[in-house]
Write an enzyme that holds these catalytic residues in place. Structure first.
Site, PDB file in Angstrom:
ATOM      1  N   HIS A 154       0.827  -1.202   0.000  1.00  0.00           N
ATOM      2  CA  HIS A 154       0.000   0.000   0.000  1.00  0.00           C
ATOM      3  C   HIS A 154       0.862   1.255   0.000  1.00  0.00           C
ATOM      4  O   HIS A 154       2.096   1.188   0.009  1.00  0.00           O
ATOM      5  CB  HIS A 154      -0.958   0.001   1.201  1.00  0.00           C
ATOM      6  CG  HIS A 154      -0.286  -0.074   2.552  1.00  0.00           C
ATOM      7  ND1 HIS A 154       0.539   0.907   3.039  1.00  0.00           N
ATOM      8  CD2 HIS A 154      -0.350  -1.024   3.526  1.00  0.00           C
ATOM      9  CE1 HIS A 154       0.965   0.586   4.243  1.00  0.00           C
ATOM     10  NE2 HIS A 154       0.445  -0.605   4.561  1.00  0.00           N
ATOM     11  N   CYS A 162       3.617  -4.794   6.455  1.00  0.00           N
ATOM     12  CA  CYS A 162       3.292  -4.606   5.037  1.00  0.00           C
ATOM     13  C   CYS A 162       4.507  -4.143   4.256  1.00  0.00           C
ATOM     14  O   CYS A 162       5.572  -3.889   4.810  1.00  0.00           O
ATOM     15  CB  CYS A 162       2.161  -3.579   4.886  1.00  0.00           C
ATOM     16  SG  CYS A 162       0.604  -4.066   5.662  1.00  0.00           S
TER      17      CYS A 162
END
Length: 524
Positions: A154, A162
């Site tokens: 993202h 992430c």
């Protein structure tokens, strides 16, 4: 032209709704691509021109590879010849955890392995601009009992398990995935690695406990390297299987179960022979590098993840962490280059996990040993240097703390020599104080705060143990300068507490209510 664009948007909207359920990761309400401006941004003209030069179509299939150590995300695209070629490499703004696979919920690890990304995993309503779910855990992860959820690629340059890019980067990557779905690709493959699986990297990390897993996924890496085709991925007996096909005498394709015994299968000979040849070369080079004495990479000392050096150069007190350092190209030189996207003001560069350092048990101190120095008629007691003994048996932070003046006080630690003559009285003794958790924490912070390292100054001020003179040694006086050698903790970029902290161009002011921790309620 307008009707065609609307039709394509509606097509993906239907795919999203038929997938069922909420879009995974960082999502709010499900909204179709047809009404989302961020998700419908066009592919940049420069990237389209690059596709034309490399004989690629806008809507041909893509494949993504991620490398933690290099902090890079590669987008490969299928050419008109049917093989994949590298379209563009994106520096990763932030990843968290250590080199190695994700094992459990909350370990902050970014996943490693092979994953499949379909349209339902694309999230146009992400709290981090845009995102797509990696698909962790896959069948292999589940067979090993590994847990975790909402592991994303993202924007926002903030990570808790992430792979985080800048908003501009994820918009471009998202558009490439969207166009591949418009072109008919049902899912694109995501390959996540600790580093590029080269002989030199395998040699540097040869003592890492994750090496068996890394060798297993290197098999898939090699399949892609020799074929430039997306490898078919299956799982059985809690392991990966690549490009498996049914035997010549079989009537149906083999059925794989990650937890069950492997079915009968074969790997096409043209692929198997090419992989064997590559692996033989890699193993030969690996053996040469090990015999040459290639240094083993230092294990994680509590550092949280990494950041590409092009981003670290833009951040006050920035660090690349576990990613490749900027040796050869200094951060000062890179500071003049343009960053690939806007770096948010709340970004946190990699730094030690201070809680883990503080809670770690104190290392055992080496005792000071009296040794005899060669002399004609006298024997002099001398102290063994603490630094050398620590290099053999102590930890990194304890050793660094000792050099800086924290931990054990060795200003006058001598013991009387055995059978010393009457003309040599015994030297005074002082006790050795173990390094505390606070001292190790201070040393960890100093290592990651440029300009705060007082090691050299402390070394100059610390008196060296001297030989015992003919007179009795005076009792050592308390060292009142120790407190002055301790560097003060500096605020991180996200604290926004420093009056003189420079604000980067385009950076937004820190708003605590909209920080990463407050917006990201699910711990990775």
């Amino acid at each position: 032209m307008i009707s065609r664009s609307l039709a394509r948007a509606l097509l993906v909207s239907v795919a999203l709704m038929t997938a069922g359920g909420l879009l995974a990761g960082c999502n709010t309400d499900q909204v179709s691509l047809a009404t989302n401006a961020k998700a419908n941004q066009p592919v940049p003209p420069k990237l389209i021109a690059a596709m034309a030069e490399k004989d690629m179509d806008l809507q041909s299939p893509i494949l993504v590879r991620l490398f933690k150590q290099e902090a890079e995300l590669e987008v490969w695209k299928q050419t008109r010849s049917g093989q994949f070629a590298l379209l563009k490499t994106y520096p990763i703004c932030r990843w968290s955890g250590d080199l190695g696979p994700k094992v459990r919920e909350g370990d902050r690890q970014a996943p490693e392995g092979f994953y499949s990304i379909n349209p339902s995993q694309m999230n146009p309503q992400s709290s981090y601009y845009l995102s797509f779910n990696t698909g962790y855990p896959n069948a292999f992860d589940k067979a090993l009992g590994r847990t975790g959820s909402q592991l994303m690629v993202h924007g926002d340059c903030s990570s808790r398990g992430c792979y985080a890019m800048t908003d501009e980067q994820i918009a471009e990557i998202y558009s490439l995935g969207r166009e591949s779905f418009f072109g008919g690709q049902k899912a694109f493959q995501l390959q996540a690695y600790p580093f590029k699986m080269t002989p030199v990297n395998m040699a540097r990390h040869r003592n890492n406990p994750n090496m068996p897993f890394w060798k297993m996924i290197k098999e898939g890496y090699d399949h892609f390297e020799v074929t430039r085709q997306e490898p078919k991925v299956d799982f059985c007996e809690k392991k990966y299987v690549f490009d498996a096909a049914k035997p010549a005498d079989a009537k149906r394709d083999p059925v794989f179960d990650a937890s069950a015994k492997c079915p009968a299968y074969v790997i096409p000979e043209e692929i198997a022979s090419a992989v064997r040849e590559k692996q033989a070369k890699d193993e030969s080079e690996y053996a040469r590098l090990v015999a040459k004495g290639t240094p083993v990479a230092r294990m994680n000392t509590g550092i949280d993840g990494g950041m590409h050096k092009v981003f670290a150069a833009k951040i006050p007190e920035g660090s690349t962490g576990l990613s490749e350092s900027a040796e050869g190209t200094t951060l000062q030189m890179l500071a003049m280059a343009k960053a690939p996207g806007t770096i948010p003001g709340h970004v946190n560069p990699p730094k030690p996990n201070l809680d883990a350092v503080a809670s770690a048990p104190a290392p055992r101190e080496e005792p000071v040993v009296a040794v005899s120095a060669p002399a004609a008629n006298t024997r002099v007691a001398s102290a063994q240097p603490a630094e050398k003994s620590q290099e053999k048996s102590g930890g990194f932070f304890s050793n660094l703390g000792r050099k800086m003046g924290f931990g054990a006080d060795t200003t006058a630690t001598t013991t009387p020599a055995p059978q010393a003559t009457a003309s040599v009285p015994p030297a005074a003794q002082t006790s050795t104080t173990p390094a505390t958790a606070a001292s190790r924490l201070k040393a960890a912070v100093t290592r990651f705060v440029p300009g705060s390292d007082k090691t050299k100054e402390a070394a100059k001020e610390t008196p060296k143990p001297a030989a015992v003179a003919a007179k009795p040694a005076e009792p050592p006086k308390p060292d009142t300068r120790l407190a002055a050698t301790r560097p003060a903790l500096k605020p991180s970029v996200s604290d926004g507490a420093g009056d003189n902290t420079p604000m980067m161009s385009g950076a937004a002011p820190v708003v605590q209510s909209n920080s990463f921790d407050s917006r990201f309620s699910a711990v990775k």
